[in-house]
Design a protein around this motif. Structure first.
Motif, PDB file in Angstrom:
ATOM      1  N   ILE A 113      -1.011  15.327   8.994  1.00  0.00           N
ATOM      2  CA  ILE A 113      -0.525  14.017   9.174  1.00  0.00           C
ATOM      3  C   ILE A 113      -1.709  13.185   9.671  1.00  0.00           C
ATOM      4  CG2 ILE A 113       1.010  12.598  10.790  1.00  0.00           C
ATOM      5  CD1 ILE A 113       2.901  15.272  10.781  1.00  0.00           C
ATOM      6  N   GLU A 114      -2.493  13.641  10.410  1.00  0.00           N
ATOM      7  CA  GLU A 114      -3.534  12.848  10.951  1.00  0.00           C
ATOM      8  C   GLU A 114      -4.605  12.502   9.843  1.00  0.00           C
ATOM      9  OE1 GLU A 114      -3.701  11.096  13.623  1.00  0.00           O
ATOM     10  OE2 GLU A 114      -2.298  12.117  15.263  1.00  0.00           O
ATOM     11  N   GLU A 115      -4.854  13.394   9.108  1.00  0.00           N
ATOM     12  CA  GLU A 115      -5.545  13.068   8.128  1.00  0.00           C
ATOM     13  C   GLU A 115      -5.275  12.351   6.668  1.00  0.00           C
ATOM     14  OE1 GLU A 115      -7.039  17.291   7.026  1.00  0.00           O
ATOM     15  OE2 GLU A 115      -7.950  17.593   9.048  1.00  0.00           O
TER      16      GLU A 115
ATOM     17  N   ARG B  24       2.600   7.098   9.435  1.00  0.00           N
ATOM     18  CA  ARG B  24       1.753   8.222  10.247  1.00  0.00           C
ATOM     19  C   ARG B  24       2.565   8.169  11.623  1.00  0.00           C
ATOM     20  NH1 ARG B  24      -2.988   9.504   9.007  1.00  0.00           N
ATOM     21  NH2 ARG B  24      -3.637   7.463   8.577  1.00  0.00           N
ATOM     22  N   ALA B  25       3.033   6.942  12.195  1.00  0.00           N
ATOM     23  CA  ALA B  25       3.631   7.111  13.418  1.00  0.00           C
ATOM     24  C   ALA B  25       5.248   7.844  13.208  1.00  0.00           C
ATOM     25  CB  ALA B  25       3.741   5.626  13.796  1.00  0.00           C
ATOM     26  N   TRP B  26       5.790   7.411  12.125  1.00  0.00           N
ATOM     27  CA  TRP B  26       7.058   8.200  11.930  1.00  0.00           C
ATOM     28  C   TRP B  26       6.754   9.723  11.831  1.00  0.00           C
ATOM     29  CZ3 TRP B  26       9.568  11.296   8.604  1.00  0.00           C
ATOM     30  CH2 TRP B  26      10.813  11.218   8.435  1.00  0.00           C
ATOM     31  N   LEU B  27       5.798   9.891  10.684  1.00  0.00           N
ATOM     32  CA  LEU B  27       5.575  11.414  10.753  1.00  0.00           C
ATOM     33  C   LEU B  27       5.428  12.099  12.136  1.00  0.00           C
ATOM     34  CD1 LEU B  27       3.371  11.458   7.496  1.00  0.00           C
ATOM     35  CD2 LEU B  27       5.633  12.517   7.959  1.00  0.00           C
TER      36      LEU B  27
ATOM     37  N   ALA C 198       1.918  17.957   0.186  1.00  0.00           N
ATOM     38  CA  ALA C 198       1.776  16.982  -0.752  1.00  0.00           C
ATOM     39  C   ALA C 198       0.704  15.777  -0.258  1.00  0.00           C
ATOM     40  CB  ALA C 198       3.091  16.119  -1.268  1.00  0.00           C
ATOM     41  N   LEU C 199       0.914  15.388   1.058  1.00  0.00           N
ATOM     42  CA  LEU C 199      -0.296  14.311   1.536  1.00  0.00           C
ATOM     43  C   LEU C 199      -1.401  14.981   1.467  1.00  0.00           C
ATOM     44  CD1 LEU C 199       2.194  13.110   4.504  1.00  0.00           C
ATOM     45  CD2 LEU C 199       1.272  11.672   2.319  1.00  0.00           C
ATOM     46  N   GLN C 200      -1.738  16.346   1.806  1.00  0.00           N
ATOM     47  CA  GLN C 200      -2.946  16.901   1.796  1.00  0.00           C
ATOM     48  C   GLN C 200      -3.526  16.794   0.473  1.00  0.00           C
ATOM     49  OE1 GLN C 200      -4.196  20.904   3.960  1.00  0.00           O
ATOM     50  NE2 GLN C 200      -3.601  21.336   2.100  1.00  0.00           N
TER      51      GLN C 200
ATOM     52  N   ARG D 257      12.410   9.466   4.958  1.00  0.00           N
ATOM     53  CA  ARG D 257      12.639   8.320   5.802  1.00  0.00           C
ATOM     54  C   ARG D 257      14.052   7.672   5.450  1.00  0.00           C
ATOM     55  NH1 ARG D 257       7.218   4.888   6.430  1.00  0.00           N
ATOM     56  NH2 ARG D 257       8.500   3.680   8.028  1.00  0.00           N
ATOM     57  N   GLY D 258      14.753   8.113   4.660  1.00  0.00           N
ATOM     58  CA  GLY D 258      16.067   7.833   4.085  1.00  0.00           C
ATOM     59  C   GLY D 258      15.960   6.446   3.253  1.00  0.00           C
TER      60      GLY D 258
END
Length: 301
Positions: A144-146, A154-157, A265-267, A287-288
């Motif tokens: 998440i940080e990367e 990012r805050a939501w994750l 997937a983000l990675q 996130r809906g």
């Protein structure tokens, strides 16, 4: 790193490992790539498959071999390490293990998977293997940080991760904890031409709730509608007439599985630009912003 460069770097580790394990250098020269990913797989002459781990994974690699040997001693059909070779060889910071190459085979079904999980979960916990307890959040914080996402995303994750950590700590009572596979999906089952189904890949094997293993297939049914109701019920029956979706803790485990898939997937999007759209879609779904389940997600590298 390009695919060619990654392959050459991986082959360098393979040369070192083959030398240390007593294999001929020619074997490494003739090796063929099976897959390059978080772990690299190479096919060597003589029916040997070399698995090269990520950096810093020596303990995990040695544990995989120990688990495979333990399964063999308990009659559970699974891929087998090469008994005659040194295992978890340290080659330039990468641990390399050697496995018997599978004969011709096809992917397993959910019923095959359920049958193997039923056997695995019934075994007593081995006293001589330090399996550790399941951590469903391993590396998620770092991913998440990367990740290449906006500050709001990012805050939501991170908030979602914190909520699920709390849910994990307060799971309702379920089945007794046992040895679990940790990554229980049909891609980790191979069916030989003889009909024998084998369990593969013990990187995530640990002690934990058996419901974690069962949740993976339930997510295929409920989150992605990739599995028909008939096939899912056959899976539940093959395991022992157990439907994890009816357990009060299932929504929490489902949400953890979904978060893992988003973070993966983000990675991937950091190295493969064509995966960015898929990563954004997955995050929006969580996130809906894309309606209720089931969602249509595509595979990423």
């Amino acid at each position: 790193m390009t695919t060619t460069a990654a392959a050459e770097a991986s082959r360098t580790h393979l040369f070192q490992a083959c030398h240390l394990a007593g294999l001929e250098t020619a074997d490494a020269r003739q090796a063929e790539v099976i897959r390059l990913g978080e772990n690299a797989l190479w096919r060597l002459p003589g029916g040997i498959v070399a698995r090269i781990s990520r950096e810093g994974q020596h303990r995990a690699a040695a544990r995989e071999v120990a688990v495979a040997r333990w399964l063999a001693s308990n009659g559970v059909p699974a891929v087998r390490p090469i008994a005659e070779l040194e295992q978890a060889v340290d080659a330039g910071g990468r641990s390399v293990t050697f496995w018997q190459e599978l004969p011709p085979h096809r992917p397993g079904t959910t019923a095959n998977l359920a049958y193997l999980l039923r056997q695995l979960h019934a075994l007593p916990v081995p006293a001589d293997i330090d399996l550790g307890r399941l951590d469903p959040f391993v590396r998620l914080g770092d991913r998440i940080e990367e990740a290449d996402v906006d500050p709001e995303g990012r805050a939501w994750l991170l908030d979602r991760l914190a909520q699920l950590r709390e849910a994990w700590a307060n799971l309702p009572a379920g089945m007794p904890e046992c040895v679990i596979h940790g990554d229980a999906w049909t891609g980790n089952v191979a069916v030989l031409d003889s009909g024998t189904a084998l369990l593969l890949d013990f990187e995530r094997t640990s002690i934990g709730p058996p419901e974690w293993d069962l949740t993976s297939t339930a997510v295929s049914r409920g989150t992605f509608a990739e599995l028909s109701e008939a096939d899912y019920l056959a899976y539940c029956h093959a395991y022992g007439d157990t439907n994890v979706q009816l357990w009060a803790g299932y929504p929490a485990l489902r949400d953890m599985r979904e978060l893992r898939l988003v973070c993966f997937a983000l990675q991937a999007a950091l190295q493969h630009p064509h995966a960015r759209e898929q990563a954004a879609l997955r995050l929006a779904c969580l996130r809906g912003l894309r309606g209720p389940r089931p969602w249509q997600w595509r595979a990423v590298p």
